[in-house]
Design a protein around this motif. Structure first.
Motif, PDB file in Angstrom:
ATOM      1  N   HIS A  57       0.820  -1.143  -0.061  1.00 17.18           N
ATOM      2  CA  HIS A  57       0.150  -0.024   0.069  1.00 17.18           C
ATOM      3  C   HIS A  57       0.857   1.196  -0.074  1.00 17.18           C
ATOM      4  CE1 HIS A  57      -3.437   2.541   0.901  1.00 17.18           C
ATOM      5  NE2 HIS A  57      -3.033   2.896   1.771  1.00 17.18           N
ATOM      6  N   HIS A  58       1.842   1.339   0.660  1.00 17.34           N
ATOM      7  CA  HIS A  58       2.739   2.621   0.942  1.00 17.34           C
ATOM      8  C   HIS A  58       3.611   2.659  -0.378  1.00 17.34           C
ATOM      9  CE1 HIS A  58       1.603   3.764   4.753  1.00 17.34           C
ATOM     10  NE2 HIS A  58       1.958   2.260   5.347  1.00 17.34           N
ATOM     11  N   SER A  59       3.879   1.458  -0.952  1.00 20.38           N
ATOM     12  CA  SER A  59       4.917   1.531  -2.064  1.00 20.38           C
ATOM     13  C   SER A  59       4.123   2.083  -3.367  1.00 20.38           C
ATOM     14  CB  SER A  59       5.629   0.374  -2.473  1.00 20.38           C
ATOM     15  OG  SER A  59       4.576  -0.701  -2.958  1.00 20.38           O
ATOM     16  N   ALA A  60       2.846   1.580  -3.493  1.00 18.01           N
ATOM     17  CA  ALA A  60       1.919   1.998  -4.605  1.00 18.01           C
ATOM     18  C   ALA A  60       1.508   3.361  -4.340  1.00 18.01           C
ATOM     19  CB  ALA A  60       0.858   0.958  -4.517  1.00 18.01           C
ATOM     20  N   HIS A  61       1.576   4.056  -3.247  1.00 21.93           N
ATOM     21  CA  HIS A  61       0.712   5.495  -3.213  1.00 21.93           C
ATOM     22  C   HIS A  61       1.895   6.460  -2.458  1.00 21.93           C
ATOM     23  CE1 HIS A  61      -3.139   3.888  -4.312  1.00 21.93           C
ATOM     24  NE2 HIS A  61      -3.020   2.931  -3.133  1.00 21.93           N
ATOM     25  N   LYS A  62       3.114   6.370  -2.874  1.00 22.27           N
ATOM     26  CA  LYS A  62       4.354   7.027  -2.241  1.00 22.27           C
ATOM     27  C   LYS A  62       3.697   8.497  -2.427  1.00 22.27           C
ATOM     28  CE  LYS A  62       8.536   4.289  -2.054  1.00 22.27           C
ATOM     29  NZ  LYS A  62       9.659   4.061  -2.650  1.00 22.27           N
ATOM     30  N   GLY A  63       3.879   9.419  -1.529  1.00 24.61           N
ATOM     31  CA  GLY A  63       3.472  10.651  -1.475  1.00 24.61           C
ATOM     32  C   GLY A  63       2.108  10.831  -1.427  1.00 24.61           C
ATOM     33  N   GLN A  64       1.221  10.102  -1.690  1.00 22.77           N
ATOM     34  CA  GLN A  64      -0.265  10.021  -1.707  1.00 22.77           C
ATOM     35  C   GLN A  64      -0.623   9.758  -0.443  1.00 22.77           C
ATOM     36  OE1 GLN A  64      -2.033   8.290  -4.882  1.00 22.77           O
ATOM     37  NE2 GLN A  64      -1.179   9.803  -6.509  1.00 22.77           N
ATOM     38  N   ARG A  65      -1.691  10.516   0.191  1.00 20.60           N
ATOM     39  CA  ARG A  65      -2.123   9.919   1.445  1.00 20.60           C
ATOM     40  C   ARG A  65      -3.494   9.481   1.155  1.00 20.60           C
ATOM     41  NH1 ARG A  65      -0.834   7.343   6.068  1.00 20.60           N
ATOM     42  NH2 ARG A  65      -2.228   7.897   7.760  1.00 20.60           N
ATOM     43  N   ILE A  66      -3.686   8.489   1.133  1.00 19.59           N
ATOM     44  CA  ILE A  66      -5.308   7.961   0.649  1.00 19.59           C
ATOM     45  C   ILE A  66      -5.711   7.264   2.188  1.00 19.59           C
ATOM     46  CG2 ILE A  66      -6.564   6.407  -0.482  1.00 19.59           C
ATOM     47  CD1 ILE A  66      -4.775   6.923  -2.798  1.00 19.59           C
ATOM     48  N   GLU A  67      -6.907   7.557   2.688  1.00 22.22           N
ATOM     49  CA  GLU A  67      -7.518   6.953   3.560  1.00 22.22           C
ATOM     50  C   GLU A  67      -8.751   6.161   3.113  1.00 22.22           C
ATOM     51  OE1 GLU A  67      -6.953   6.593   6.946  1.00 22.22           O
ATOM     52  OE2 GLU A  67      -5.174   8.045   6.612  1.00 22.22           O
TER      53      GLU A  67
END
Length: 160
Positions: A57-67
């Motif tokens: 999840h963190h590697s797929a959305h680096k820089g993006q904060r998705i809740e």
């Protein structure tokens, strides 16, 4: 004579039960320890899966904060497995299949049987006989109603 035999049998039984109590207690303790160990092993495996999902999840959305509302609230923030190595990424999951669940016919039969049983038990002076008759009639009516709903949903799905 009967009293002596009965007393002797009682004493022998009590001593026989008492001599195995230490062996039994040890076996119970061993079983408890094995159960706790297996639960701990399951918790470690579960944490590794959670950590690997968090890594993906963190590697797929680096820089993006998705809740996401589907996110596990018990997930650990770290991405390191229990043996202090980075958690491996799991294989991609297959496409989710639609969960079928109960049909409207089955739900209607169960609800109708319950309602019919309660009504039949209240109305009939012989409560058991009334409940049985009410359950049978209610199940039939509920199944029929559910079948009508199922048929209309299938028609609607076929039109789309």
């Amino acid at each position: 004579m009967k009293q002596i035999v009965l007393a002797l049998a009682t004493v022998v039984t009590l001593f026989a039960c008492n001599s195995n109590s230490t062996d039994t207690a040890a076996a119970v303790e061993k079983a408890k320890k094995e159960t706790i160990d297996s639960i701990n092993a399951i918790n470690v495996a579960k944490q590794q899966v959670i950590d690997s999902i968090n890594t993906i999840h963190h590697s797929a959305h680096k820089g993006q904060r998705i809740e996401s509302p589907e996110r596990n609230s018990y997930a650990a923030p770290n991405t390191v497995a229990a043996d202090n190595t980075p958690a491996a990424a799991p294989a991609p999951a297959p496409a989710p299949q639609k969960k079928k669940g109960w049909s409207h016919t089955a739900k209607g039969a169960v609800v109708g049987a319950g309602a019919g049983a309660i009504t039949g038990a209240i109305v009939n002076p012989d409560h058991v006989k009334g409940a049985a008759i009410g359950a049978i009639i209610g199940a039939g009516v509920g199944a029929g109603t559910g079948a009508i709903v199922d048929h209309s949903k299938k028609k609607k799905a076929a039109q789309q």
